[in-house]
Design a protein around this motif. Structure first.
Motif, PDB file in Angstrom:
ATOM      1  N   ARG A  87       0.793  -1.276   0.035  1.00 43.54           N
ATOM      2  CA  ARG A  87       0.069  -0.079   0.065  1.00 43.54           C
ATOM      3  C   ARG A  87       0.909   1.283  -0.100  1.00 43.54           C
TER       4      ARG A  87
ATOM      5  N   ASN B 299      -0.817   2.776  -4.489  1.00 44.51           N
ATOM      6  CA  ASN B 299      -1.738   1.773  -4.572  1.00 44.51           C
ATOM      7  C   ASN B 299      -2.580   1.588  -3.095  1.00 44.51           C
TER       8      ASN B 299
ATOM      9  N   THR C 196      -6.096   0.807  -3.630  1.00 45.46           N
ATOM     10  CA  THR C 196      -6.132  -0.387  -4.759  1.00 45.46           C
ATOM     11  C   THR C 196      -5.921  -1.910  -3.978  1.00 45.46           C
ATOM     12  N   VAL C 197      -4.850  -1.754  -3.170  1.00 44.70           N
ATOM     13  CA  VAL C 197      -4.528  -2.943  -2.571  1.00 44.70           C
ATOM     14  C   VAL C 197      -5.553  -3.385  -1.553  1.00 44.70           C
TER      15      VAL C 197
ATOM     16  N   GLU D 297      -8.443  -4.909  -3.885  1.00 44.79           N
ATOM     17  CA  GLU D 297      -7.986  -5.984  -4.405  1.00 44.79           C
ATOM     18  C   GLU D 297      -8.077  -7.182  -3.344  1.00 44.79           C
TER      19      GLU D 297
ATOM     20  N   SER E  67      -5.836   6.763  -8.884  1.00 45.35           N
ATOM     21  CA  SER E  67      -5.426   5.265  -8.477  1.00 45.35           C
ATOM     22  C   SER E  67      -5.476   4.577  -9.910  1.00 45.35           C
ATOM     23  N   ARG E  68      -4.815   3.449  -9.853  1.00 45.29           N
ATOM     24  CA  ARG E  68      -4.924   2.459 -10.981  1.00 45.29           C
ATOM     25  C   ARG E  68      -5.181   1.112 -10.491  1.00 45.29           C
TER      26      ARG E  68
ATOM     27  N   LEU F 252      -4.111  -2.967  -9.823  1.00 48.24           N
ATOM     28  CA  LEU F 252      -2.781  -3.651  -9.807  1.00 48.24           C
ATOM     29  C   LEU F 252      -2.366  -4.619 -11.125  1.00 48.24           C
TER      30      LEU F 252
ATOM     31  N   GLU G   5       0.686  -8.622  -8.937  1.00 49.19           N
ATOM     32  CA  GLU G   5       0.353  -8.004  -7.612  1.00 49.19           C
ATOM     33  C   GLU G   5      -0.869  -8.386  -7.129  1.00 49.19           C
TER      34      GLU G   5
END
Length: 302
Positions: A252, A259, A262-263, A266, A282-283, A285, A289
């Motif tokens: 993170r 991320n 995102t993490v 996910e 943000s994007r 992974l 990842e």
């Protein structure tokens, strides 16, 4: 200490959860998933929720969406959890958001660190004072990420606004936190370690009594185990939790926290709890990842 705000103060000396904002396939807020995630947190023992925090993608939400998130959270929390509503942006917007939170019965607001490129210390006080004075019935919690802000400025703010009862301190420097808290008044505020579990042990040793968490979305019991250890002064036990979550939090924090959200999403996606979608900047992974995050979440035996 102001007796009027003891309930709010107690709610800050907790794992202060920052819920994610799940999105549907069409990009809108997935209200059903959001309600389910909130109930999962509350059922898991979490007692303080922060709608419109950074893990909730505050800056990627429209004003209407932020109001929706606040409303959904207050409805789900009812009498089971305290709600600390994130507010910010320009001053009229922040004041309107704080008053909206008050109208719904939320007991507290957290004021995001001003993102204006030119922030004076006196202007920082003025910004927070205007918000706090607009909702004198609510507890107000400044979110501090500025490493050069003096603790005396927070004391100045609280002198004018007794409803400033807690601080989310998110400067990654435990020594600086210890100095700032003592300059502002260690016993005057509830100090919340604003950089989550990785910094909680060091910040607790210097006076914090609560910490924020995005990880708690995924594993409420893990975060609660850490605060229980810290409350009892069992730092070896707290560090065992720290070791369990270290890699997750490293992912993170990588690339200036690119991320961070995102993490968490996910991990939730790997558990079938919401979609992994995030909004720019943000994007998503990479495949590798994603696999690593799923393995970590699975290893927590949720």
């Amino acid at each position: 200490m102001t007796a009027t705000f003891e309930t709010q103060r107690a709610a800050l000396a907790e794992v202060v959860a920052i819920p994610v904002t799940p999105f549907a396939e069409d990009g809108t807020i997935d209200r059903d998933a959001h309600r389910a995630l909130l109930r999962r947190l509350i059922d898991g023992g979490v007692r303080t929720l922060t709608p419109n925090g950074n893990t909730g993608e505050f800056y990627a939400l429209t004003p209407e969406e932020r109001r929706t998130i606040t409303e959904l959270t207050v409805e789900e929390a009812v009498d089971r959890a305290a709600v600390l509503v994130g507010v910010g942006h320009d001053l009229p917007t922040a004041v309107a958001s704080a008053r909206h939170a008050r109208s719904l019965g939320a007991p507290m607001v957290m004021v995001h660190q001003p993102v204006h490129p030119y922030v004076s210390e006196g202007g920082w006080v003025d910004y927070h004072r205007a918000i706090a004075e607009s909702v004198p019935e609510l507890g107000v919690v400044p979110y501090i990420r500025n490493p050069v802000l003096a603790g005396s400025r927070l004391a100045e703010l609280a002198d004018a606004c007794p409803n400033v009862v807690g601080v989310k301190y998110a400067v990654p420097d435990a020594a600086r936190f210890a100095s700032f808290a003592r300059d502002a008044g260690l016993d005057r505020f509830v100090w919340v370690a604003g950089l989550a579990e990785p910094y909680a042990p060091s910040y607790f040793s210097a006076g914090a009594t609560g910490f924020t968490s995005g990880l708690v979305n995924v594993a409420p019991a893990v975060s609660l185990n850490m605060i229980e250890a810290l409350r009892s002064g069992d730092y070896p036990a707290a560090m065992k939790v720290w070791e369990r979550i270290r890699r997750f939090e490293e992912l993170r924090a990588a690339d200036a926290s690119a991320n961070n959200v995102t993490v968490v999403k996910e991990a939730l996606s790997s558990l079938g709890l919401c979609r992994r979608d995030v909004r720019p900047p943000s994007r998503p992974l990479t495949a590798n990842e994603r696999s690593e995050v799923a393995a970590i979440a699975a290893g927590w035996s949720l």
